[in-house]
Design an enzyme around this catalytic site. Structure first.
Site, short mmCIF file in Angstrom:
data_model
loop_
_atom_site.label_atom_id
_atom_site.label_comp_id
_atom_site.label_asym_id
_atom_site.label_seq_id
_atom_site.Cartn_x
_atom_site.Cartn_y
_atom_site.Cartn_z
N ASP A 150 2.44 -1.88 18.82
CA ASP A 150 2.76 -0.77 17.64
C ASP A 150 2.85 0.34 18.33
O ASP A 150 3.74 1.31 18.01
CB ASP A 150 1.51 -0.90 16.85
CG ASP A 150 1.70 -0.03 15.54
OD1 ASP A 150 2.66 -0.29 14.74
OD2 ASP A 150 1.00 1.15 15.75
N THR A 204 0.91 -1.01 0.13
CA THR A 204 -0.05 -0.07 0.10
C THR A 204 0.77 1.22 0.11
O THR A 204 0.54 2.14 -0.87
CB THR A 204 -0.94 0.06 1.26
OG1 THR A 204 -1.44 -1.57 1.50
CG2 THR A 204 -1.89 1.24 1.14
N VAL A 205 1.91 1.25 1.02
CA VAL A 205 2.70 2.50 1.12
C VAL A 205 3.71 2.72 -0.26
O VAL A 205 3.55 3.69 -0.67
CB VAL A 205 3.36 2.66 2.34
CG1 VAL A 205 4.32 3.85 2.56
CG2 VAL A 205 2.56 2.24 3.48
N GLU A 246 -4.65 -5.75 10.54
CA GLU A 246 -4.05 -6.94 9.72
C GLU A 246 -4.89 -8.09 9.84
O GLU A 246 -5.53 -8.21 10.86
CB GLU A 246 -2.56 -6.77 10.24
CG GLU A 246 -1.77 -5.44 10.51
CD GLU A 246 -1.32 -4.86 9.11
OE1 GLU A 246 -1.02 -5.75 8.12
OE2 GLU A 246 -1.48 -3.59 8.96
N ARG A 283 8.36 -8.50 -2.81
CA ARG A 283 8.45 -10.00 -2.85
C ARG A 283 7.63 -10.67 -4.14
O ARG A 283 8.34 -11.39 -4.97
CB ARG A 283 7.35 -10.52 -1.90
CG ARG A 283 8.10 -10.89 -0.49
CD ARG A 283 7.01 -11.73 0.36
NE ARG A 283 5.99 -11.31 0.62
CZ ARG A 283 5.68 -10.50 1.60
NH1 ARG A 283 6.70 -10.37 2.66
NH2 ARG A 283 4.24 -10.00 1.84
N GLY A 297 -2.52 4.42 5.84
CA GLY A 297 -3.03 4.73 4.68
C GLY A 297 -2.09 5.12 3.79
O GLY A 297 -1.12 5.63 3.94
N GLU A 312 9.97 9.90 9.36
CA GLU A 312 8.73 10.77 9.59
C GLU A 312 7.60 9.45 9.53
O GLU A 312 6.38 9.85 10.53
CB GLU A 312 8.61 11.55 8.70
CG GLU A 312 7.15 12.54 8.94
CD GLU A 312 7.30 13.20 10.30
OE1 GLU A 312 8.18 14.21 10.33
OE2 GLU A 312 6.46 12.94 11.02
N LYS A 319 6.02 3.34 18.40
CA LYS A 319 5.86 4.48 18.07
C LYS A 319 6.22 5.77 19.29
O LYS A 319 6.93 6.76 19.05
CB LYS A 319 4.57 5.01 17.58
CG LYS A 319 4.39 4.16 16.02
CD LYS A 319 2.88 4.20 15.91
CE LYS A 319 2.53 3.35 14.66
NZ LYS A 319 1.06 3.38 14.31
N1 HSE Z 1 -1.05 -0.53 12.01
C1 HSE Z 1 -1.04 0.86 12.52
C2 HSE Z 1 -2.09 1.54 13.05
C3 HSE Z 1 -0.67 1.60 11.01
O1 HSE Z 1 -3.19 0.55 12.80
O2 HSE Z 1 -2.08 2.62 13.19
C4 HSE Z 1 0.66 1.93 10.77
O3 HSE Z 1 1.50 2.46 11.63
#
Ligand code: HSE
Length: 439
Positions: free
Chosen positions: A206, A17-18, A195, A49, A312, A134, A210
């Site tokens: 996650d 996606t990115v 996911e 891949r 996104g 970023e 961050k």
């Molecule tokens: N999986 C992350 C979220 C998105 O749900 O915020 C990417 O960092």
């Protein structure tokens, strides 16, 4: 548009996606980017891949590498954009090889930076190669740039926010529809927010990745992912959301860090990810769906709020390409704002000394004496009760939920009370404690 300078030549590893979002953005805004960067940004090579897959963008105009680590060795590449993911493995090998070769590295990989950011920034500095990430924190929100540049004049003491869109989507959907966690998760997966394996989104990992990156950059402290106390949202029940609402709160998975020394233990670093009760009307209470938001407090600017899409293709590509423009201009600076060696090791804070009000939810057997047992544990641990709510009853001695709000007090006291009650056979689940955020 300046055509005097040579283009910045990039290679992209990972065309999900990115990655395809980055190609689309560069295709569509190429003139604007060249004007703002002072030189063109040109994609030279790509790797993924699978080579032959419908992606909605043509990739046959770029060189193809089966082995993405080969991109670090290409003479015609200035910067590698790593969008593969994973804290170790091929992504880390590519990152090390790229920087060792003196090339720039742009990455959206929060897990890799949280675990290896210090090593990679030292390597980047020793090679004079730019390193930028970023897109690793809060998707399209320019939070690293905002703190490193816009708020650079401030001593930042505290930051907190909603850093995981999937968890926030699930909590919002539980709030809107009264759905239980498992139902809301299934919906998030069906709509493509979570996911297939949403483990890191749900269990707080996650957001913790961050948070550790943000804290290092904001406070000038050494990256310390291992010290983030991490809790997920899987124990939050629909009944908690209803109860929080009745008390005037919403529930958010909040990532928080501070280094203000107000706990009385000097300049220690507190980092935590945990579901919290947020007062309705607080900026974070309005952050719904897959949105992210970060509040940062500076000693001159006061409270700043950054909000936007945390994931996104478009928003994340926007952050990736912003880093590329900085590199093209030669203004990327140090990845963590100051040199890696200047980041100071900060002892982890004594979490127990943290003070505040808390919401505690007990799941108990509906038996005489259960409430007395709970209040005795609070008394013996020094926890002062503001309110205690039990609604409904279970005829056959089954489970009922009891919600408590505490007065201001030390976290260690709440922990001790929970430990006592965990030993009780009257409790059908471990008590769930959620701190109540101040206004
Ligand atoms: N999986 C992350 C979220 C998105 O749900 O915020 C990417 O960092």
């Amino acid at each position: 548009m300046s055509t005097e300078k040579t283009p910045l030549r990039i290679a992209i590893a990972g065309l999900g996606t990115v990655g395809t979002g980055v190609i689309r953005l560069i295709d569509s805004n190429s003139d604007l980017l060249a004007e703002r960067a002072g030189r063109a940004i040109e994609i030279v090579a790509v790797s993924a891949r699978e080579r032959h897959r419908e992606r909605g963008v043509a990739i046959d105009r770029f060189a193809w590498e089966d082995d993405m680590t080969a991109m670090a060795r290409r003479d015609d590449v200035d910067v590698v954009v790593e969008l593969v993911g994973g804290s170790d493995g091929p992504a880390l090998t590519l990152a090390r090889d790229t920087l060792s070769a003196g090339k720039g590295l742009v990455t959206a990989n929060k897990a890799m930076i949280a675990h290896h950011g210090l090593e990679l920034s030292r390597l980047a500095e020793s090679k004079g190669a730019p390193l930028a990430f970023e897109a690793a924190v809060a998707g399209g929100i320019p939070i690293l740039k905002g703190l490193r540049e816009g708020a650079v004049a401030n001593r930042l003491t505290r930051l907190y926010g909603v850093l995981n869109g999937t968890a926030n989507f699930i909590l919002s959907s539980m709030e809107e529809k009264g759905a239980d966690f498992a139902v809301a998760l299934e919906e998030a997966q069906r709509l493509g927010y979570a996911e297939a394996d949403p483990g890191f989104d749900i269990d707080g990992t996650d957001a913790a990745h961050k948070l550790s990156i943000l804290a290092a950059l904001a406070f000038g402290s050494e990256l310390d992912y291992a010290s983030v106390a991490t809790h997920g949202i899987d124990r939050v029940r629909a009944a908690d959301i209803v109860q929080a609402d009745a008390l005037g709160y919403v529930i958010r998975l909040v990532a928080m860090a501070d280094m203000d020394g107000s706990r009385g233990d000097g300049a220690s670093l507190m980092q935590e990810v945990r579901p919290c009760l947020v007062p309705r009307g607080h900026p974070l209470s309005h952050v719904t769906g897959a949105t992210n938001a970060v509040v940062a407090e500076g000693n001159f600017v006061g409270r700043l709020l950054f909000q936007g899409a945390g994931a996104g293709d478009g928003p994340t590509a926007s952050a990736v390409v912003a880093d590329l423009v900085d590199i093209a201009r030669g203004t990327a600076g140090h990845a963590f704002s100051i040199t890696a060696d200047a980041l100071s090791p900060s002892p982890a804070a004594d979490r127990g000394a943290r003070t505040g009000r808390n919401y505690i939810r007990f799941a108990v057997k509906d038996r005489t004496g259960v409430l007395a047992e709970i209040t005795a544990a609070m008394r013996d641990s020094g926890v002062s009760i503001e309110s205690l709510i039990q609604k409904g009853r279970s005829d056959n001695g089954g489970e009922v939920l009891v919600a408590m709000v505490t007065h201001d007090g030390e976290w260690r006291c709440v922990e001790q009370a929970v430990e006592i009650l965990n030993r009780s056979e009257d409790h059908t689940a471990e008590p769930l404690v959620m701190p109540i955020l101040g206004a």
